[in-house]
Design a protein around this motif. Structure first.
Motif, mmCIF file in Angstrom:
data_model
loop_
_atom_site.group_PDB
_atom_site.id
_atom_site.type_symbol
_atom_site.label_atom_id
_atom_site.label_comp_id
_atom_site.label_asym_id
_atom_site.label_seq_id
_atom_site.Cartn_x
_atom_site.Cartn_y
_atom_site.Cartn_z
ATOM 1 N N ASP A 356 0.834 -1.201 0.000
ATOM 2 C CA ASP A 356 0.000 0.000 0.000
ATOM 3 C C ASP A 356 0.870 1.252 0.000
ATOM 4 O O ASP A 356 2.105 1.172 -0.136
ATOM 5 C CB ASP A 356 -0.954 -0.006 1.195
ATOM 6 N N ASP A 357 0.245 2.412 0.156
ATOM 7 C CA ASP A 357 0.980 3.678 0.095
ATOM 8 C C ASP A 357 1.973 3.835 1.244
ATOM 9 O O ASP A 357 2.915 4.625 1.147
ATOM 10 C CB ASP A 357 -0.005 4.861 0.118
ATOM 11 N N GLN A 358 1.753 3.100 2.339
ATOM 12 C CA GLN A 358 2.658 3.192 3.496
ATOM 13 C C GLN A 358 3.793 2.176 3.431
ATOM 14 O O GLN A 358 4.573 2.051 4.378
ATOM 15 C CB GLN A 358 1.867 2.986 4.797
ATOM 16 N N GLY A 359 3.886 1.440 2.328
ATOM 17 C CA GLY A 359 4.957 0.461 2.191
ATOM 18 C C GLY A 359 4.688 -0.849 2.911
ATOM 19 O O GLY A 359 5.590 -1.668 3.061
ATOM 20 N N MET A 360 3.430 -1.069 3.343
ATOM 21 C CA MET A 360 3.060 -2.326 3.997
ATOM 22 C C MET A 360 2.277 -3.179 3.005
ATOM 23 O O MET A 360 1.639 -2.661 2.087
ATOM 24 C CB MET A 360 2.210 -2.047 5.245
ATOM 25 N N LEU A 361 2.316 -4.501 3.190
ATOM 26 C CA LEU A 361 1.577 -5.389 2.309
ATOM 27 C C LEU A 361 0.085 -5.072 2.375
ATOM 28 O O LEU A 361 -0.459 -4.800 3.446
ATOM 29 C CB LEU A 361 1.805 -6.848 2.703
ATOM 30 N N GLU A 362 -0.564 -5.107 1.217
ATOM 31 C CA GLU A 362 -2.026 -4.944 1.193
ATOM 32 C C GLU A 362 -2.704 -6.007 2.041
ATOM 33 O O GLU A 362 -3.695 -5.735 2.703
ATOM 34 C CB GLU A 362 -2.549 -5.058 -0.247
ATOM 35 N N LEU A 363 -2.166 -7.216 1.995
ATOM 36 C CA LEU A 363 -2.721 -8.322 2.758
ATOM 37 C C LEU A 363 -2.120 -8.335 4.158
ATOM 38 O O LEU A 363 -0.900 -8.282 4.328
ATOM 39 C CB LEU A 363 -2.444 -9.652 2.052
ATOM 40 N N ASP A 364 -2.985 -8.397 5.151
ATOM 41 C CA ASP A 364 -2.558 -8.403 6.550
ATOM 42 C C ASP A 364 -2.605 -9.831 7.068
ATOM 43 O O ASP A 364 -3.682 -10.412 7.242
ATOM 44 C CB ASP A 364 -3.487 -7.489 7.366
ATOM 45 N N PHE A 365 -1.423 -10.411 7.325
ATOM 46 C CA PHE A 365 -1.336 -11.776 7.835
ATOM 47 C C PHE A 365 -1.211 -11.817 9.358
ATOM 48 O O PHE A 365 -1.198 -12.899 9.946
ATOM 49 C CB PHE A 365 -0.130 -12.497 7.227
ATOM 50 N N ASP A 366 -1.098 -10.653 9.996
ATOM 51 C CA ASP A 366 -0.775 -10.612 11.421
ATOM 52 C C ASP A 366 -1.974 -10.342 12.314
ATOM 53 O O ASP A 366 -1.948 -10.676 13.497
ATOM 54 C CB ASP A 366 0.289 -9.539 11.679
#
Length: 700
Positions: A356-366
């Motif tokens: 995403d725009d914040q540099g985190m994966l679109e998919l949240d595995f946590d």
């Protein structure tokens, strides 16, 4: 001399080398210039050379009638551009392209862009920006092919633009689950969705695997190509466009590698294939066409051997390309994936997942170890808290960001032997009808326009309508779950956007096979049939709401009558806690289920002629009551305005009187002050006179 050079330039380019020379055999999703190579094929055929296999491994006899003569300038009758006859560089100066079988016909590829440590091009890891890159200057070679006709080429950017049909990432997951469920006919009993660690790059990957029939080399190539689908001709299958695999995998990540094993049938050997569809590879090497490295194996004498389609040199280059651009480090590492499979099935690994725009994966595995969730606008913390408080509204509140929630309602019915496993835990199938109370069922028969193509005039939809069990808490939950051929297309479709609280708490379920879904299967094609269905569903919701809203704590919209406006429909009491099967609605005191029709339900369009007249009269009466109520409100408002006007006039009068009184008092005080000043002045004059007379007397 110039003429000779020009004619030479128009001669057919040389064929790829014979076996033993270096080439690479890959799937090229643009059509190859086969007819342009016929002359050299004929020469080799006459000289005793073996005819090479075609794209899918079959050999065929050469048809002498189809051999095309070389094209010359006189036959083309065109004006050649300036500098067309410049000397062509020797072929050995053109670097071989390891990903295109037509290297000798194309210009050298541009230098590879700068690569990040993860192997991704530049720093673009966001899906919606991944299509913004420059291809090879000049657009590649557009030589004529097949009898002088041009063929449409497919640029790698199309993989990205094609995937943008999925605005919602969970919709891409649904496409892959559809493919697995379709494999039930081939013996599939599960689909497993999980997260894997990429040991090569140290990041996360996505796994989707099933134990269906798998794909042989030909089906694997069709899967990697665009528009091939045999499912559209099969009953009880969801896929129909031959595009879902490409759009879904490219929407979730930049690259995908597929492992598939197929049991031998009809005397054929068992096979296993590996295919790499890599957007990163295509971009980084400056490809102008979509090419897919492939490896095939066949089982003979209980051993797996290479299925070489052209030459061992080609095979080695395919292996090298796949290893370079995949998460695996060797051919042994690739083959180890098949040991994790049964005798048949498919294993899909998507990697270089989008950020995403914040540099985190679109998919949240946590967020949940047994779920895959979305970050961003689809995730609402308020809804998540409400879902814990109102369990019967949980799917409405969480399906937009939770794959587990969405997958549980994705299918109206699931075969008893089939499992959807998400991160090690089974997804429990859920029918939204079980979240309802005060349920009613209405049979709707579509009305087709004169220009509509009717596949089956007997099609109908059973609409199950009711209040969500949390409706007494006035939770803003409403909408229809509309399925097509068992697959959820419109989750909680909100079609009545009334002001205030009207319609709140009413949900419905129906399977509408008479309307066609869009390509992303997240909506329907806008047709007259769909518009009429939408209008009828709005009417159903309005009538249901106005008839029953007082039962969940809202003010009655009209006086209740004996029975209800739906005529002979099946209803359940408010405290009815019976369960509903995926195939229909269970009646009280019976183990039978309502299937696709109800004997006591209304007919055409859900209403009879008599009922239709009653509905119109009732609607007219309600409109008259609303008009009277509005007139009363207007009159009341007018009276209030008059009262306020009178109050305002009284206040103005009071203020005016008060101001006049103050003016009089002020004038009086001013006069008194003036009189006092005059008196003081007279007294001062008298004092001065007295003092003057006393001084005269003293001097005497």
């Amino acid at each position: 001399m110039d003429n000779d050079v020009k004619q030479e330039n128009l001669q057919t380019p040389p064929l790829p080398p014979l076996p033993g020379e270096e080439t690479v055999t890959l799937i090229d999703l643009c059509t190859s210039d086969d007819s342009d190579l016929e002359q050299d094929v004929q020469r080799r055929y006459n000289s005793g050379a073996k005819r090479p296999r075609d794209t899918f491994g079959s050999s065929s006899e050469l048809n002498m009638d189809n051999v095309k003569k070389p094209t010359v300038v006189d036959e083309l009758k065109v004006v050649l551009p300036e500098a067309f006859g410049q000397t062509i560089p020797p072929s050995h100066n053109i670097p071989a392209d390891p990903c295109n079988v037509f290297t000798s016909m194309q210009p050298p590829p541009p230098p590879r862009p700068d690569m990040s440590s993860s192997g991704r091009v530049g720093s673009c890891k966001q899906f919606w920006k991944a299509g913004d890159y420059e291809g090879t200057p000049g657009g590649g070679n557009w030589d004529l092919s097949s009898g002088g006709f041009d063929h449409v080429r497919v640029h790698p950017k199309f993989l990205h633009s094609n995937a943008t049909s999925h605005k919602w990432a969970l919709g891409a997951f649904a496409e892959l689950l559809d493919n697995a469920l379709d494999e039930v006919a081939s013996g599939a009993t599960y689909v497993n969705v999980d997260m894997l660690e990429n040991k090569k790059e140290g990041n996360r990957m996505l796994l989707i695997e099933d134990n269906g029939g798998g794909m042989d080399p030909e089906k694997m190539r069709q899967c990697m190509s665009l528009g091939y689908s045999a499912k559209s001709k099969l009953a009880n299958t969801i896929g129909q466009y031959g595009n879902g695999f490409k759009t879904s995998t490219m929407r979730l990540g930049a690259d995908v590698i597929v492992f598939s094993r197929c049991s031998g049938k009809d005397g054929k050997c068992s096979t296993q294939s590996i295919g790499l569809l890599s957007y990163t590879f295509l971009r980084s090497t400056g490809k102008e066409d979509i090419v897919v490295p492939m490896l095939d194996y066949e089982r003979r004498d209980n051993e797996w051997s290479k299925l070489v389609r052209s030459s061992l040199s080609d095979w080695d280059k395919n292996v090298k390309t796949i290893i370079q651009w995949s998460p695996f480090s060797s051919e042994e590492d690739l083959l180890r994936q098949f040991t994790l499979m049964n005798d048949h099935g498919t294993r899909i690994i998507i990697y270089n997942l989008w950020e995403d725009d914040q540099g985190m994966l679109e998919l949240d595995f946590d967020a949940d170890p047994h779920d895959i969730q979305l970050r961003g606008v689809n995730r609402d913390e308020k809804n998540i808290k409400m879902a814990a408080q109102f369990p019967n509204s949980r799917h409405f509140l969480t399906y937009k960001h939770s794959l587990r929630s969405y997958a549980s309602i994705l299918y109206l019915r699931i075969p008893p032997s089939f499992r959807i496993i998400l991160r090690g835990s089974d997804v429990e199938h859920h029918n939204v009808v079980n979240d309802m109370m005060q349920t009613e069922q209405i049979t709707y028969r579509p009305q087709y326009g004169a220009d509509s193509y009717v596949k089956d005039s007997n099609m109908s939809a059973v609409v199950v309508l009711g209040f969500v069990k949390d409706a007494k808490h006035h939770v803003d939950v409403q909408g229809f779950n509309v399925y097509h051929k068992n697959r959820l297309i419109k989750p909680f479709w909100r079609i009545w956007n009334a002001t205030g609280s009207d319609g709140r708490g009413v949900i419905g379920v129906l399977e509408a096979n008479f309307v066609e879904p869009a390509h992303d299967k997240q909506g329907f094609e806008r047709t007259t049939v769909l518009s009429r269905l939408e209008t009828r569903l709005i009417q159903m919701q309005k009538i249901y709401w106005s008839t029953n809203c007082h039962k969940i704590g809202y003010a009655p919209r009209r006086h209740p009558k004996a029975g209800n406006d739906y005529g002979h429909t099946n209803t359940s009491p408010e405290n009815d806690h019976e369960e509903y099967s995926p195939s229909g609605v269970k009646t009280r005191g019976s183990d039978k289920f309502y299937q696709s029709s109800y004997p006591n339900h209304r007919g055409d369009n859900g209403v009879s002629g008599k009922d239709s007249s009653m509905y119109l009269q009732e609607e007219l009466r309600r409109e008259r009551e609303r008009s009277k109520a509005l007139e009363a409100e207007v009159e009341l408002a007018r009276q209030k305005i008059e009262e306020m006007s009178k109050e305002q006039e009284n206040l103005i009068e009071i203020f005016t009187e008060e101001r006049d009184r103050r003016d009089v008092e002020e004038e009086s005080l001013r006069n008194k002050l003036e009189e006092a000043s005059n008196t003081i002045e007279e007294l001062l004059n008298k004092i001065k006179n007295l003092e003057g007379s006393k001084g005269s007397s003293w001097r005497r």
